[in-house]
Design a protein around this motif. Structure first.
Motif, PDB file in Angstrom:
ATOM      1  N   PHE A  55       0.828  -1.206   0.000  1.00  0.00           N
ATOM      2  CA  PHE A  55       0.000   0.000   0.000  1.00  0.00           C
ATOM      3  C   PHE A  55       0.861   1.255   0.000  1.00  0.00           C
ATOM      4  O   PHE A  55       0.642   2.174  -0.788  1.00  0.00           O
ATOM      5  N   ALA A  59       0.605   3.477  -3.387  1.00  0.00           N
ATOM      6  CA  ALA A  59      -0.621   4.248  -3.127  1.00  0.00           C
ATOM      7  C   ALA A  59      -0.729   5.506  -3.978  1.00  0.00           C
ATOM      8  O   ALA A  59      -1.816   6.031  -4.188  1.00  0.00           O
ATOM      9  N   PHE A  64      -3.957   2.899  -9.607  1.00  0.00           N
ATOM     10  CA  PHE A  64      -4.467   2.201  -8.425  1.00  0.00           C
ATOM     11  C   PHE A  64      -5.990   2.199  -8.473  1.00  0.00           C
ATOM     12  O   PHE A  64      -6.630   3.238  -8.480  1.00  0.00           O
ATOM     13  N   ASP A  66      -9.803   1.839  -7.183  1.00  0.00           N
ATOM     14  CA  ASP A  66     -10.440   2.261  -5.932  1.00  0.00           C
ATOM     15  C   ASP A  66     -10.637   1.097  -4.967  1.00  0.00           C
ATOM     16  O   ASP A  66     -10.411   1.227  -3.761  1.00  0.00           O
ATOM     17  N   SER A  68      -8.978  -1.847  -4.828  1.00  0.00           N
ATOM     18  CA  SER A  68      -7.683  -2.310  -4.322  1.00  0.00           C
ATOM     19  C   SER A  68      -7.133  -1.343  -3.288  1.00  0.00           C
ATOM     20  O   SER A  68      -6.596  -1.756  -2.245  1.00  0.00           O
ATOM     21  N   TYR A  69      -7.267  -0.066  -3.573  1.00  0.00           N
ATOM     22  CA  TYR A  69      -6.813   0.969  -2.635  1.00  0.00           C
ATOM     23  C   TYR A  69      -7.525   0.822  -1.295  1.00  0.00           C
ATOM     24  O   TYR A  69      -6.908   0.856  -0.226  1.00  0.00           O
ATOM     25  N   HIS A 198      -9.809   8.272  -4.427  1.00  0.00           N
ATOM     26  CA  HIS A 198     -10.154   6.854  -4.390  1.00  0.00           C
ATOM     27  C   HIS A 198     -11.319   6.530  -3.465  1.00  0.00           C
ATOM     28  O   HIS A 198     -12.118   5.643  -3.758  1.00  0.00           O
ATOM     29  N   ASP A 229      -6.317  12.222  -7.184  1.00  0.00           N
ATOM     30  CA  ASP A 229      -6.399  11.215  -8.242  1.00  0.00           C
ATOM     31  C   ASP A 229      -6.339  11.954  -9.576  1.00  0.00           C
ATOM     32  O   ASP A 229      -6.357  13.190  -9.618  1.00  0.00           O
TER      33      ASP A 229
END
Length: 412
Positions: A55, A59, A64, A66, A68-69, A198, A229
């Motif tokens: 992470f 990050a 990345f 959303d 998975s984040y 995210h 983002d």
């Protein structure tokens, strides 16, 4: 990468690994549940550690997803809250044992032969007596059950409270700041570090805007890290910016996270969103001068670099001057003389204790109002949103309602 950054990264990763070792040692030794499944516990904690490292490494990646984040951030939050819960229970046990020893010692002292020769039970005899008392077979099991209940009770309390602190609408924090040369009271509504991206979306910003508009502010300032983002993905989430209402305008300076996601398109978007972007510039308002500088991250990226000399060119010396600078350490690195007040964010008040220690080492400011120099005050907002895991622990978010008052006014 500087040695300072490497040292901070090493300390953070060391803490992450050390906390897993402590959790394993703690639960495998005292938990009735996990003491039976030590290998499974070790495997789960190792997987959590890998997810946490992953992470922190990726990050800032624009690709990345959303989900998975959120999942990797969830791992960080879970293990942190479990670590704090175990630590709190252990501290309570240590304090309880120390108190018990103290009480027992006093009782033994008072049980000695009194002045009239009345014999009481001697400590050695009591010790012998205690040794003859059979221990109940279920006592150890009962203590382990109580331990499990305490740890997991605190874990759920910390986890859900911290998550709610992060996701709820920030509360308004009222601050009064006296300024020299101020002719009439003015109100500034200030937000920073909203981190729309995210996890935090349009509904979160809409709630913030509604709360800000209720303050009836003269000026609204957004002090960096609004966007977290690719602007092509989150531009539609920022529509509520057009609903902001103030008497003299809405003003914005960028933060370091805008650079991570493409500073040029983000700045162009902000200029088209009904806010005034202060790109190393100043302007004169009815009661004070307002200036803004680009973030220090611009020095690294080579775009939108901070230029304080340019930002202070048009200051009216007969009015107080306020500077917007995302990182509070800007005031340490540059001579902000001539500005009566600097407004910053960036720190999140640490967001998660004890991260505030590392924030202080880097910024030398954490949260609140500081007397930076004899003539310059500095206010550091704790931020409205969060970065990374969806939780705040001992670091509440805020919308700062700053009332600028005459120096002779009484501060409430």
């Amino acid at each position: 990468m500087t040695l300072k950054i490497l040292a901070i990264v090493a300390v953070i990763f060391g803490f992450l690994l050390g906390s897993k070792i402590y959790i394993y040692w703690r639960l495998s030794r005292t938990s009735l549940v996990f003491s039976r499944y030590k290998k499974s516990l070790a495997s789960a904690l190792l997987l959590m550690f890998i997810c946490e490292v992953g992470f922190w490494i990726v990050a800032k990646d624009l690709r990345f997803h959303d989900i998975s984040y959120g999942l990797l951030g969830f791992c960080v939050a879970v293990t942190y809250c479990l670590f704090v819960a175990c630590l709190c229970v252990d501290m309570a046990v240590v304090c309880g044992r120390a108190l018990s020893r103290g009480l027992k010692s006093r009782l033994l002292e008072s049980s000695q032969v009194d002045s009239k020769g009345q014999a009481m039970l001697e400590p050695k005899a009591e010790s012998k007596l205690d040794s003859r008392v059979p221990r109940l077979p279920s006592r150890r099991k009962l203590l382990k059950n109580l331990n499990d209940l305490s740890v997991f009770g605190l874990f759920f309390l910390f986890f859900f409270t911290s998550r709610n602190n992060a996701l709820c609408t920030p509360k308004v924090r009222n601050v009064q700041i006296p300024l020299p040369k101020l002719k009439q009271q003015k109100r500034i509504a200030m937000i920073s570090d909203v981190h729309i991206g995210h996890i935090l979306k349009a509904d979160f910003l809409e709630r913030i805007v509604e709360r800000i508009n209720a303050l009836n502010a003269d000026v609204i300032v957004i002090v960096g890290d609004l966007v977290d983002d690719d602007i092509a993905k989150v531009g539609k989430e920022l529509g509520a910016l057009r609903e902001l209402r103030s008497k003299e305008g809405v003003f914005y300076v960028n933060g370091n996270h805008e650079y991570y996601h493409g500073i040029v398109p983000i700045m162009e978007f902000m200029r088209s969103s009904g806010v005034r972007v202060l790109d190393n510039e100043s302007l004169e308002l009815s009661g004070f001068n307002l200036a803004g500088v680009n973030d220090l991250a611009g020095l690294h990226f080579g775009e939108y670099m901070p230029d304080l000399a340019r930002a202070r060119q048009s200051l009216n010396a007969s009015k107080p001057s306020i500077l917007l600078a995302h990182q509070p350490k800007f005031a340490r690195l540059y001579d902000v003389g001539g500005f009566d007040l600097v407004l910053s964010g960036h720190t999140h008040a640490g967001q998660v204790f004890p991260m505030s220690i590392f924030v202080w080492l880097d910024q030398h400011y954490i949260h609140g109002l500081y007397q930076h120099t004899k003539d310059t005050k500095l206010y550091v907002s704790s931020g409205a949103g969060f970065w990374g895991p969806s939780f705040r622990f001992l670091a509440p978010s805020e919308i700062a309602c700053i009332d600028l008052v005459l120096e002779s006014s009484t501060i409430a």
